[in-house]
Design a protein around this motif. Sequence first.
Motif, PDB file in Angstrom:
ATOM      1  N   LYS A 127      -2.887  63.612 -16.731  1.00 25.07           N
ATOM      2  CA  LYS A 127      -4.148  63.086 -16.028  1.00 25.07           C
ATOM      3  C   LYS A 127      -5.502  63.476 -15.338  1.00 25.07           C
ATOM      4  O   LYS A 127      -6.979  63.116 -15.350  1.00 25.07           O
ATOM      5  CB  LYS A 127      -4.096  61.704 -15.249  1.00 25.07           C
ATOM      6  N   LYS A 130      -8.930  65.521 -18.252  1.00 25.99           N
ATOM      7  CA  LYS A 130      -9.648  64.953 -19.226  1.00 25.99           C
ATOM      8  C   LYS A 130     -10.802  65.464 -19.168  1.00 25.99           C
ATOM      9  O   LYS A 130     -11.083  65.481 -18.490  1.00 25.99           O
ATOM     10  CB  LYS A 130      -9.686  63.515 -18.811  1.00 25.99           C
ATOM     11  N   THR A 131     -11.589  65.696 -20.357  1.00 30.38           N
ATOM     12  CA  THR A 131     -12.906  66.761 -20.605  1.00 30.38           C
ATOM     13  C   THR A 131     -13.573  65.698 -21.675  1.00 30.38           C
ATOM     14  O   THR A 131     -14.700  65.735 -21.698  1.00 30.38           O
ATOM     15  CB  THR A 131     -12.503  67.810 -21.176  1.00 30.38           C
ATOM     16  N   ASP A 135     -12.232  57.501 -24.467  1.00 32.52           N
ATOM     17  CA  ASP A 135     -10.969  57.152 -23.615  1.00 32.52           C
ATOM     18  C   ASP A 135      -9.689  57.711 -24.027  1.00 32.52           C
ATOM     19  O   ASP A 135      -9.046  57.370 -25.754  1.00 32.52           O
ATOM     20  CB  ASP A 135     -10.366  56.018 -23.337  1.00 32.52           C
ATOM     21  N   GLU A 136      -9.303  59.015 -24.046  1.00 32.10           N
ATOM     22  CA  GLU A 136      -8.717  60.138 -24.587  1.00 32.10           C
ATOM     23  C   GLU A 136      -6.716  59.465 -24.636  1.00 32.10           C
ATOM     24  O   GLU A 136      -6.361  58.735 -23.923  1.00 32.10           O
ATOM     25  CB  GLU A 136      -8.301  61.409 -24.442  1.00 32.10           C
ATOM     26  N   VAL A 138      -3.021  59.179 -25.355  1.00 28.35           N
ATOM     27  CA  VAL A 138      -1.399  60.574 -24.400  1.00 28.35           C
ATOM     28  C   VAL A 138      -1.007  60.465 -25.883  1.00 28.35           C
ATOM     29  O   VAL A 138      -0.304  59.010 -26.433  1.00 28.35           O
ATOM     30  CB  VAL A 138      -1.170  59.588 -23.685  1.00 28.35           C
ATOM     31  N   ARG A 250      -3.612  55.662 -23.856  1.00 26.28           N
ATOM     32  CA  ARG A 250      -4.332  55.941 -23.241  1.00 26.28           C
ATOM     33  C   ARG A 250      -4.444  56.856 -22.054  1.00 26.28           C
ATOM     34  O   ARG A 250      -3.529  56.501 -21.034  1.00 26.28           O
ATOM     35  CB  ARG A 250      -5.476  55.168 -23.105  1.00 26.28           C
ATOM     36  N   VAL A 251      -5.412  57.594 -21.882  1.00 29.12           N
ATOM     37  CA  VAL A 251      -5.460  58.671 -20.846  1.00 29.12           C
ATOM     38  C   VAL A 251      -5.605  57.227 -19.461  1.00 29.12           C
ATOM     39  O   VAL A 251      -6.062  57.714 -18.411  1.00 29.12           O
ATOM     40  CB  VAL A 251      -6.242  59.602 -20.455  1.00 29.12           C
ATOM     41  N   SER A 252      -6.634  56.293 -19.433  1.00 32.02           N
ATOM     42  CA  SER A 252      -6.715  54.797 -18.739  1.00 32.02           C
ATOM     43  C   SER A 252      -5.700  54.567 -18.281  1.00 32.02           C
ATOM     44  O   SER A 252      -5.797  53.363 -16.804  1.00 32.02           O
ATOM     45  CB  SER A 252      -7.490  53.933 -19.024  1.00 32.02           C
ATOM     46  N   LEU A 281      -3.323  65.192 -24.012  1.00 35.11           N
ATOM     47  CA  LEU A 281      -4.565  64.479 -24.900  1.00 35.11           C
ATOM     48  C   LEU A 281      -4.975  64.764 -26.101  1.00 35.11           C
ATOM     49  O   LEU A 281      -4.797  65.804 -26.737  1.00 35.11           O
ATOM     50  CB  LEU A 281      -5.764  64.119 -23.328  1.00 35.11           C
ATOM     51  N   THR A 282      -6.060  64.249 -26.102  1.00 40.95           N
ATOM     52  CA  THR A 282      -6.693  64.047 -27.042  1.00 40.95           C
ATOM     53  C   THR A 282      -7.443  65.868 -27.243  1.00 40.95           C
ATOM     54  O   THR A 282      -7.697  66.287 -28.520  1.00 40.95           O
ATOM     55  CB  THR A 282      -7.703  63.361 -27.900  1.00 40.95           C
ATOM     56  N   SER A 284      -7.339  68.266 -24.734  1.00 41.88           N
ATOM     57  CA  SER A 284      -6.841  68.579 -24.096  1.00 41.88           C
ATOM     58  C   SER A 284      -5.366  69.771 -24.418  1.00 41.88           C
ATOM     59  O   SER A 284      -4.653  69.553 -25.473  1.00 41.88           O
ATOM     60  CB  SER A 284      -5.581  67.996 -22.881  1.00 41.88           C
TER      61      SER A 284
END
Length: 295
Positions: A127, A130-131, A135-136, A138, A250-252, A281-282, A284
């Motif tokens: 979490k 995220k950069t 909404d990247e 997972v 999703r990271v959300s 993440l997408t 990360s």
Amino acid sequence: MRGIRINHLIFVSHKIMGKVKPRILGLEDVEKKQKQEQKQKASEKKLNKQKKSPVGVGLDRPVSVGRDQSVSIEHAQPMSDTAPKKEKKQPTKKKTVRRRGEKYQKVKQMVDKNKRYSLKEASALIKKLKTAKFDEAVELHLNVEKVGLKGEIDLPYSTGKIIKVAVVDDALLAKIEAGKLDFDILVSHPSFMPKLARFAKILGPKGLMPNPKNGTISTTPEEVVKKFAKGVLRWKTEPKFPLIHQMIGRVSLSEKQIEENAAAFLSAVGKQKIQKVVIKLTMSPGIKIDLEKLG
């Protein structure tokens, strides 16, 4: 023969074959030199003729071209009509080194590349990685024991991905024929399969051809559509490599939701079949998962 003395030189005329040829006495050296030059020119002329004449392969004998000169012909090779072509050097492509941005480098320092994290630790850490502004996703990336593994799973929480499920009918067949494939899963009634068979070369390579093994051929296609609409995932290895790449949310999502989705997916694949797991993440860096701590 008659002789006439003029200025200490004696010209002698003598008759040779009906012609009178004057001769200068006292210049014998000059005459000898002239004769030698004539002989040398004659020998050079013969030598040139020998060079121009075709030479057989395998000869190894001297050819006389004069009194004091000879030419040795040794294994002459036939001359090629065409000169060898020079190969064009192809320009070498320079390898470009991919450089990550400052944001990526910053979050990369938060991940210990030598450590293997538990799912709970990884779900909490991911979490913070995220950069991107969107909404990247997972993602789980698995190395498994063999190629050909596949299956389905209904994750506890939605991945956030909208899956388009279509049912085969005459109208859809016309769209497929026109090249419009605006669906992710295709479900068919058995009665439509003969009509659908002619599109196998189009649907097959994309993994869209209905198949009884994955449950997309059914006498009640509406029920199958509802099942896939809930978020049932179909997963499989790459065609030639024992790798699985799967989005699980999703990271959300909350830390707990990410952890439970990941645990459910890894359980569906089978812990004994997994050799390595990375969650990311997408945009990360990856986080290595400790397989020993999986339930």
